[in-house]
Design an enzyme around this catalytic site. Structure first.
Site, PDB file in Angstrom:
ATOM      1  N   ARG A 150      76.752  32.419  -6.748  1.00 43.90           N
ATOM      2  CA  ARG A 150      77.940  33.257  -6.942  1.00 43.90           C
ATOM      3  C   ARG A 150      77.977  33.979  -8.298  1.00 43.90           C
ATOM      4  O   ARG A 150      78.311  35.163  -8.340  1.00 43.90           O
ATOM      5  CB  ARG A 150      79.241  32.443  -6.754  1.00 43.90           C
ATOM      6  CG  ARG A 150      79.375  31.785  -5.375  1.00 43.90           C
ATOM      7  CD  ARG A 150      80.779  31.275  -5.115  1.00 43.90           C
ATOM      8  NE  ARG A 150      81.715  32.345  -4.894  1.00 43.90           N
ATOM      9  CZ  ARG A 150      82.569  32.792  -5.766  1.00 43.90           C
ATOM     10  NH1 ARG A 150      82.674  32.209  -6.938  1.00 43.90           N
ATOM     11  NH2 ARG A 150      83.359  33.798  -5.481  1.00 43.90           N
TER      12      ARG A 150
ATOM     13  N   GLY B 297      91.127  34.278   3.459  1.00 45.80           N
ATOM     14  CA  GLY B 297      91.152  35.083   2.239  1.00 45.80           C
ATOM     15  C   GLY B 297      92.029  34.549   1.134  1.00 45.80           C
ATOM     16  O   GLY B 297      92.048  35.100   0.036  1.00 45.80           O
TER      17      GLY B 297
ATOM     18  N   TYR C  82      78.061  37.858  -7.521  1.00 48.78           N
ATOM     19  CA  TYR C  82      79.384  38.502  -7.605  1.00 48.78           C
ATOM     20  C   TYR C  82      79.920  38.555  -9.040  1.00 48.78           C
ATOM     21  O   TYR C  82      81.123  38.783  -9.228  1.00 48.78           O
ATOM     22  CB  TYR C  82      80.414  37.738  -6.766  1.00 48.78           C
ATOM     23  CG  TYR C  82      79.993  37.392  -5.361  1.00 48.78           C
ATOM     24  CD1 TYR C  82      79.748  38.380  -4.416  1.00 48.78           C
ATOM     25  CD2 TYR C  82      79.881  36.062  -4.972  1.00 48.78           C
ATOM     26  CE1 TYR C  82      79.380  38.045  -3.123  1.00 48.78           C
ATOM     27  CE2 TYR C  82      79.527  35.723  -3.677  1.00 48.78           C
ATOM     28  CZ  TYR C  82      79.271  36.724  -2.764  1.00 48.78           C
ATOM     29  OH  TYR C  82      78.922  36.382  -1.483  1.00 48.78           O
TER      30      TYR C  82
ATOM     31  N   PRO D 241      91.487  29.883   7.093  1.00 46.43           N
ATOM     32  CA  PRO D 241      91.258  29.614   5.666  1.00 46.43           C
ATOM     33  C   PRO D 241      89.901  28.979   5.425  1.00 46.43           C
ATOM     34  O   PRO D 241      89.465  28.111   6.181  1.00 46.43           O
ATOM     35  CB  PRO D 241      92.370  28.613   5.325  1.00 46.43           C
ATOM     36  CG  PRO D 241      92.619  27.892   6.615  1.00 46.43           C
ATOM     37  CD  PRO D 241      92.374  28.889   7.723  1.00 46.43           C
ATOM     38  N   GLY D 242      89.212  29.424   4.402  1.00 44.72           N
ATOM     39  CA  GLY D 242      87.918  28.830   4.045  1.00 44.72           C
ATOM     40  C   GLY D 242      87.977  28.295   2.627  1.00 44.72           C
ATOM     41  O   GLY D 242      88.213  27.121   2.376  1.00 44.72           O
TER      42      GLY D 242
ATOM     43  N   CYS E  48      63.030  32.268 -12.785  1.00 43.99           N
ATOM     44  CA  CYS E  48      62.412  33.358 -13.541  1.00 43.99           C
ATOM     45  C   CYS E  48      63.136  34.678 -13.331  1.00 43.99           C
ATOM     46  O   CYS E  48      62.547  35.636 -12.811  1.00 43.99           O
ATOM     47  CB  CYS E  48      60.960  33.503 -13.122  1.00 43.99           C
ATOM     48  SG  CYS E  48      60.077  31.988 -13.385  1.00 43.99           S
TER      49      CYS E  48
HETATM   50  N1  LLP Z   1      87.565  34.791   8.431  1.00 40.74           N
HETATM   51  C1  LLP Z   1      86.607  35.729   8.389  1.00 40.74           C
HETATM   52  C2  LLP Z   1      86.443  36.629   9.537  1.00 40.74           C
HETATM   53  C3  LLP Z   1      85.773  35.832   7.257  1.00 40.74           C
HETATM   54  O1  LLP Z   1      84.831  36.773   7.228  1.00 40.74           O
HETATM   55  C4  LLP Z   1      85.957  34.951   6.173  1.00 40.74           C
HETATM   56  C5  LLP Z   1      85.100  35.017   4.993  1.00 40.74           C
HETATM   57  C6  LLP Z   1      86.972  33.978   6.265  1.00 40.74           C
HETATM   58  C7  LLP Z   1      87.757  33.931   7.403  1.00 40.74           C
HETATM   59  C8  LLP Z   1      87.245  32.994   5.169  1.00 40.74           C
HETATM   60  O2  LLP Z   1      87.649  33.615   4.004  1.00 40.74           O
HETATM   61  P1  LLP Z   1      88.168  32.705   2.782  1.00 40.74           P
HETATM   62  O3  LLP Z   1      89.441  32.053   3.205  1.00 40.74           O
HETATM   63  O4  LLP Z   1      87.110  31.734   2.463  1.00 40.74           O
HETATM   64  O5  LLP Z   1      88.361  33.690   1.660  1.00 40.74           O
HETATM   65  N2  LLP Z   1      80.398  34.322  -0.258  1.00 40.74           N
HETATM   66  C9  LLP Z   1      81.610  34.914  -0.793  1.00 40.74           C
HETATM   67  C10 LLP Z   1      82.752  34.876   0.195  1.00 40.74           C
HETATM   68  C11 LLP Z   1      82.439  35.530   1.511  1.00 40.74           C
HETATM   69  C12 LLP Z   1      83.535  35.422   2.533  1.00 40.74           C
HETATM   70  C13 LLP Z   1      83.128  35.934   3.865  1.00 40.74           C
HETATM   71  N3  LLP Z   1      84.128  35.847   4.891  1.00 40.74           N
HETATM   72  C14 LLP Z   1      81.963  34.224  -2.110  1.00 40.74           C
HETATM   73  O6  LLP Z   1      81.217  33.352  -2.542  1.00 40.74           O
HETATM   74  O7  LLP Z   1      82.957  34.569  -2.726  1.00 40.74           O
END
Ligand code: LLP
Length: 424
Positions: A317, A244, A321, A279-280, A347
């Protein structure tokens, strides 16, 4: 040079001009900087090294839903990362990229039988359990396979976090995690199960969490809960504090990484558990751009539309969003400024990357980049309007590699077929 900067008037990816990439591989195309991804991993690891003693460093499990190309996975594996997965597909990608199963954690509210079995077969570190029926399902499959499933329970901390309501996951009303009472119940049930071993808790409150205090509020729910669970005789040896962590898309004032690390040190460290993080976006978001070419400039009475060859099927995105992404020309970056609505060919009016964006004036054929597209970009792309998936290109200094080729029309349409009995 690392990342996306201007050199000699041309925007580069590391040391490679984006003009060269467009000429060689066409547009639209995703372009990633390997150095930028490494840099983010190191920044996070370093912040943790400063806040936590060497023997208590977290296992960083990259949430590969953000960008699951196997070259990106391999790069992060090389940095020392583990992996967070949410499907059998992501498990397969992780194993193909060479991740050790003991560094893989499986999350998600809808784990299917074959996914659970595949994770048990591989011998992953843990399942983050999201419901009591899921726990029962895991026990059943583990018993059939005669394997032990290691689990933690995902606590829903009832905290609001996340950059958009669609990506907030820690509120009571969200589908994620278990309430306090069900966490206790889960531990009691697991204690009676023959093939499940419970180790602790996980939380994840959302993505792009820029409410500065949200992480602290969520972390602060853990010590009390851990104390009560231990008092009830349960072993709590793992805490997975989720992902997150946000990135800058525009000019957001974000939580400082060191403040976050300090909260981990102050609140989580004293609980004497293994620490896992997921972390993503932080690792890959700003390390990628979507490179596109201007098709037309369409002038109407009151608007100038910059029609580019990338569309919402490539990067969803903004429309999904209302997300802001920086947009910049690759060349002629000092031209007089003008207001544009930047749109794609699909379209739908929603196929709009930005409204009233000030850009140097553009001409047909001019290249643009959409910034911060390294996370939740390609991996959310689709074939809408029968548009082939764009290629992904990885740059490392002067080196260039196509890490996924542009989808061909044969690959796109080939799997479909017309039944013989139709139109008879
Ligand atoms: N762990 C879990 C259980 C998650 O559901 C997620 C993201 C992460 C880690 C990684 O979160 P991050 O560090 O990336 O914030 N498609 C959306 C984001 C969806 C995130 C879903 N879960 C966007 O484009 O903003």
């Amino acid at each position: 040079m690392i990342g996306f900067e201007e050199k000699g008037g041309i925007l580069h990816a590391d040391d490679v001009p984006l003009t060269q990439i467009a000429t060689e591989f066409g547009t639209p195309a995703y372009v990633y900087s390997a150095g930028a991804i490494r840099g983010q991993y190191e920044a996070l690891a370093l912040a943790m090294q400063k806040a936590l003693p060497p023997e208590r460093q977290p296992l960083l499990c990259y949430a590969c839903k953000a960008n699951s190309n196997i070259a990106v996975l391999s790069l992060l594996k090389g940095c020392g990362s583990g992996l967070e997965i949410v499907s059998e597909g992501e498990l397969r990608r992780g194993l193909k990229a060479g991740f050790a199963p003991e560094k893989i954690v499986s999350t998600g509210v809808g784990k299917q039988a074959r996914e659970i079995a595949a994770c048990l077969e591989a011998g992953i570190h843990q399942f983050n359990v999201e419901s009591l029926p899921e726990l029962v399902h895991i026990q059943k499959i583990a018993a059939e396979m005669n394997k032990t499933a290691h689990v933690v329970f995902r606590l829903n901390p009832d905290v609001t976090g996340g950059g958009h309501h669609k990506i907030s996951t820690g509120r009571k009303r969200d589908k994620f995690g278990l309430g306090r009472a069900d966490v206790f119940k889960g531990f009691e049930m697991a204690a009676e199960m023959s093939h499940v071993q419970a180790h602790g808790l996980s939380i994840h409150i959302g993505s792009q969490v820029f409410t500065v205090d949200a992480f602290r509020q969520a972390f602060e729910k853990l010590p009390g809960m851990v104390g009560e669970l231990r008092a009830a005789g349960h072993v709590i040896s793992r805490l997975d504090i989720g992902g997150g962590f946000p990135i800058i898309y525009k000019d957001e004032k974000l939580l400082d990484l060191s403040a976050y690390a300090k909260w981990v040190g102050d609140i989580i460290l004293p609980l004497e558990t293994e620490i896992i993080m997921e972390p993503g976006r932080y690792l890959v978001g700003n390390a990628g751009v979507l490179l596109s070419e201007t098709l037309y400039i369409k002038e109407t009475n009151d608007r100038s539309f910059l029609v580019i060859d990338a569309a919402m099927n490539d990067l969803v995105r903004p429309t999904l969003y209302d997300a802001y992404h920086g947009i910049e020309p690759v060349e002629n970056r000092d031209a007089p400024k003008k207001l544009y609505d930047v749109v794609g060919p699909i379209c739908e009016t929603g196929d709009t990357f930005s409204i009233d964006r000030t850009l140097p004036s553009m001409k047909p054929g001019a290249l643009v980049v959409i910034r911060s597209a390294g996370a939740y970009g390609f991996c959310m792309a689709s074939n809408y309007n029968t548009r082939p998936m764009p290629p992904e290109i990885l740059i490392d200094g002067e080196r260039v590699a196509v890490i996924r080729q542009r989808q061909s029309y044969d690959d796109l349409i080939g799997p479909e077929h017309i039944p013989e009995w139709l139109n008879r």
